[in-house]
Design a protein around this motif. Sequence first.
Motif, short mmCIF file in Angstrom:
data_model
loop_
_atom_site.label_atom_id
_atom_site.label_comp_id
_atom_site.label_asym_id
_atom_site.label_seq_id
_atom_site.Cartn_x
_atom_site.Cartn_y
_atom_site.Cartn_z
N TRP A 29 0.85 -1.18 -0.19
CA TRP A 29 0.07 -0.42 0.25
C TRP A 29 1.45 1.41 0.06
O TRP A 29 1.63 1.37 0.47
CB TRP A 29 -0.65 0.15 1.52
N THR A 34 -7.91 5.79 1.85
CA THR A 34 -8.21 4.53 2.13
C THR A 34 -9.68 4.27 2.23
O THR A 34 -10.44 5.31 2.14
CB THR A 34 -8.14 4.80 4.04
N TYR A 38 -11.23 0.02 5.18
CA TYR A 38 -9.79 -1.24 5.65
C TYR A 38 -9.24 0.47 6.11
O TYR A 38 -10.39 2.04 6.23
CB TYR A 38 -9.33 -0.37 4.50
N LYS A 44 -0.03 0.21 6.50
CA LYS A 44 -0.47 -1.81 5.83
C LYS A 44 -1.48 -0.86 6.18
O LYS A 44 -2.21 -0.64 7.04
CB LYS A 44 0.38 -2.49 6.71
N LEU A 45 -2.79 -1.81 4.86
CA LEU A 45 -4.18 -1.93 5.26
C LEU A 45 -4.60 -3.06 5.47
O LEU A 45 -3.98 -4.08 5.36
CB LEU A 45 -4.72 -2.23 3.36
N LEU A 46 -5.25 -1.88 6.51
CA LEU A 46 -6.01 -3.78 7.55
C LEU A 46 -7.38 -3.05 7.51
O LEU A 46 -7.56 -2.21 7.68
CB LEU A 46 -5.59 -3.54 9.36
N GLY A 104 -8.23 -7.39 -2.30
CA GLY A 104 -6.86 -8.50 -2.13
C GLY A 104 -6.34 -7.90 -3.14
O GLY A 104 -4.54 -8.15 -2.75
N GLU A 116 -0.84 -7.12 -0.30
CA GLU A 116 -0.27 -7.98 1.05
C GLU A 116 -1.20 -8.26 1.94
O GLU A 116 -1.60 -8.30 2.64
CB GLU A 116 0.50 -6.45 1.66
N HIS A 117 -2.95 -7.16 1.76
CA HIS A 117 -3.13 -7.35 2.68
C HIS A 117 -4.85 -7.83 2.80
O HIS A 117 -5.02 -8.62 0.93
CB HIS A 117 -4.21 -5.14 2.40
N GLU A 118 -5.52 -8.80 2.93
CA GLU A 118 -6.64 -9.00 2.48
C GLU A 118 -8.08 -8.63 1.85
O GLU A 118 -8.41 -7.54 2.76
CB GLU A 118 -7.20 -9.60 4.49
#
Length: 302
Positions: A29, A34, A38, A44-46, A104, A116-118
């Motif tokens: 990211w 955003t 997320y 990082k994107l969570l 994703g 890298e994110h869900e």
Amino acid sequence: MDADHPENGVLIPCRNTDKVAASRKRGKWMGGWTPLGYEVRDRKLLVHEVDAERVRAIFRRFVQLKSATRLARELVAANERTRYGHLLDKGVLYKILNNRVYLGEAVHKGTSYPGEHEPIVDRKLWDQVHTILKESPRKRAGNARAQTPALLKGLLFGPDGAAMSPTHTRKSGRLYRYYISQTALKQGRSDCPVKLVPAAELERIIIDQVRLLLQTPEVIVQTWRALCKQTVEVSEAEVRSALLGFDELWDELFPAEQARIVELLIERIDMHADRMDITLKILGLTSLSAELQPHPFQEAAE
């Protein structure tokens, strides 16, 4: 010239763009707005679980409605907003439905890479949405029209009171639809003033007239009063907004739904040599108005 100062005329190569591209390809990211659903921690994107469920609900509701216009009306009426406070209007809605981050993925110049994110939205739901989005509402309606019963079937009557029934013929591979008088069909009378009319042209004229009628003050007031008699708590302004909203909604409806609404609204159509008389159903108008009233999106999405 001093090579350390670009204002002196020397261009200093910038490798930031290359670094961004490389990071995107690794699924990182790289900042910016955003996406709803997320949050950003340590660059990082969570997944934000509450907002993620809102996003999934939007995707599911679009599959149900198959109409961005109707869904946007629900979202705006429910005052649904992004994390930045922007209303989820039609423009924002399309951005959400087309954002591959929800799968994703990381996107750079139109190319997607594993992120890298869900993911928030599964592939099956994404594909359902994009199958619908691939065709314009008008094209979807046109493609389905040939398989849909005639729009005015059972509603159209000739000058002598006899029903006018749908029929068709083919010439050079093309389908031509008509409405034909039962009197002329059964008795072959040549003096029948209205024997055969082109279906597509007549249906367009009728729908245009109905759309205009629904915007007249008389129809709006009658519909509002009828709703009030049914103890429905609604203002005249809300009824007006609902009936006016029908006009922009019509072209996004599938033909089967258009036929249902026509039958709901129209009592009968009497054809004459020089005019058409359209009789509307007040109860149908109240039903349509109630259907078009925006409901809270949270309830609609369940």
